[in-house]
Design an enzyme around this catalytic site. Sequence first.
Site, PDB file in Angstrom:
ATOM      1  N   LYS A 157      26.117  -4.878  -2.212  1.00 30.10           N
ATOM      2  CA  LYS A 157      27.503  -4.898  -2.317  1.00 30.10           C
ATOM      3  C   LYS A 157      28.226  -4.236  -0.997  1.00 30.10           C
ATOM      4  O   LYS A 157      29.357  -4.021  -1.056  1.00 30.10           O
ATOM      5  CB  LYS A 157      28.084  -4.144  -3.713  1.00 30.10           C
ATOM      6  N   ARG A 201       0.622  -1.308   0.000  1.00 32.46           N
ATOM      7  CA  ARG A 201       0.085   0.077  -0.031  1.00 32.46           C
ATOM      8  C   ARG A 201       0.916   1.358  -0.140  1.00 32.46           C
ATOM      9  O   ARG A 201       0.495   2.268  -0.785  1.00 32.46           O
ATOM     10  CB  ARG A 201      -0.858   0.033   1.442  1.00 32.46           C
ATOM     11  N   THR A 202       1.877   1.331   0.828  1.00 32.80           N
ATOM     12  CA  THR A 202       2.567   2.601   0.931  1.00 32.80           C
ATOM     13  C   THR A 202       3.181   2.957  -0.169  1.00 32.80           C
ATOM     14  O   THR A 202       3.086   4.079  -0.905  1.00 32.80           O
ATOM     15  CB  THR A 202       3.622   2.507   2.228  1.00 32.80           C
ATOM     16  N   HIS A 208       6.002   5.717  11.380  1.00 37.43           N
ATOM     17  CA  HIS A 208       5.260   5.903  10.047  1.00 37.43           C
ATOM     18  C   HIS A 208       4.338   7.065   9.835  1.00 37.43           C
ATOM     19  O   HIS A 208       3.124   6.952   9.957  1.00 37.43           O
ATOM     20  CB  HIS A 208       4.570   4.337   9.919  1.00 37.43           C
ATOM     21  N   ARG A 224      11.543   3.674   2.941  1.00 39.53           N
ATOM     22  CA  ARG A 224      11.191   2.759   3.879  1.00 39.53           C
ATOM     23  C   ARG A 224      12.473   1.896   4.374  1.00 39.53           C
ATOM     24  O   ARG A 224      13.085   1.332   3.198  1.00 39.53           O
ATOM     25  CB  ARG A 224      10.310   1.938   3.435  1.00 39.53           C
TER      26      ARG A 224
END
Lengths: 152, 310
Positions: free
Chosen positions: B86, B57-58, B135, B107
């Site tokens: 890496k 969703r986000t 959030h 995120r």
Amino acid sequence: MPENLKIEVIPEGTVIDHIPAGKWLKVIEILGLTKPNGGTLLIASNVPSKKLGRKDIVKVEGRYLSEEEVNKIALIAPMATVNIVKDYKIIEKFNVEIPDEITGILKCPNPNCVSNHEYVTPRFHVESREPLKLRCHYCERTINEDEIAQNL
Amino acid sequence: MDWKGRDVISIRDFSKEDIEFVLKVAERLEEELNEKGSLDYARGKILATLFFEPSTRTRLSFESAMHRLGGSVIGFSSASSTSVKKGESLADTIKTVEQYSDVIVIRHPMEGAARLAAEVAGIPVINAGDGSNQHPTQTLLDLYTIKKAFGKIDGLTIGLLGDLKYGRTVHSLAEALAFYDVELYLISPELLRMPKHIVDELRERGVKVYETTDLEGAIPKLDVLYVTRIQRERFPDEEEYLKVKGSYQVNLEVLKNAKETLKVMHPLPRVDEIHPEVDKTKHALYFRQVFSGVPVRMALLGLTLGVLGV
């Protein structure tokens, strides 16, 4: 005899007074004074005190403490007073104060905090002084006195 | 209010005026969008979405929001396809990505990652979830959803249900609700109670807080029931998770004593904490809540890019 004279007067160095009783060992550990080449230390523990009931005193011969080091002590001994001694005279006196922000002294106890994984200086905001409570600038977790002592 | 260049990292950085302003701009954009179909405020601007952790969703709603503003999107949805694999540092990744874009949405599984990214980047950074910490855009869309449904937030009685210990969504929602005149029912198993320092802070800020394990007892009092999933991935050990898994389920039986006007919300994804039979009732607000993600994120993108002319 004044209580802070119970141990020998030092000609040159730093006197840390008003350490909470029993915390002298932690104080010298934080200051890195436990190393064999760290110079002479004079310690008085459990000394009667008007301000604290009982207190510890640490005298460090031949070493002047910087402000950053004083901040480290502030976390463990917020009432401590520091006297800088030269030629048997006190030339400077500071009352230890906890700054609003603490940078670079303490590690964040949260293992998942980004400050423990990236090249970054740990930073904490002081949320309350009594009881002492800090908030990590990065992960925003609050830490209490016990956690502070463990992560110094 | 000048938002150009501002970062959106934590609900703790927001005042009540900031929150109200974002909600107002979101509402205006939603109306404009309904009228015109698409907008072009962000034409020529590029959003970079850096998702080091999975999300449906986000990420999609940020991308949708940017497209609806007329901008374009670059990014990745898992760290495994990037130079992080890496051994590249987060700071270097951010310094690289800012050369390609005008705003960053991140995120990351580590707490504090978005704050660090914002310090490194010269362009605005929006936090789309940093580990179990914050959030903020979810909180803003939750407030927007409540305000749209009731016309106000003040005066409501709101129940937070489920994992109140580990759930970042409920922590920041509770902190934001403390700006309003609300009563909060914190409903959870004993093991998953809201951390004491948050409850203390809410009370200090004047919120009436009731802690209970009894969902059915609390239900008749509520205007909003905010349900959260018990998140297996946040538990330190499996045994603790098994003890509380499936503690509550909101179904028609549980809702029979609810107010007619009760609205049930959920940040989604859900597992079994809301029975699908609730979806068709007038109580279900969770899909409307998903929709709110777009106008709220349009507002945040537009404001931080400084393209809305407000």
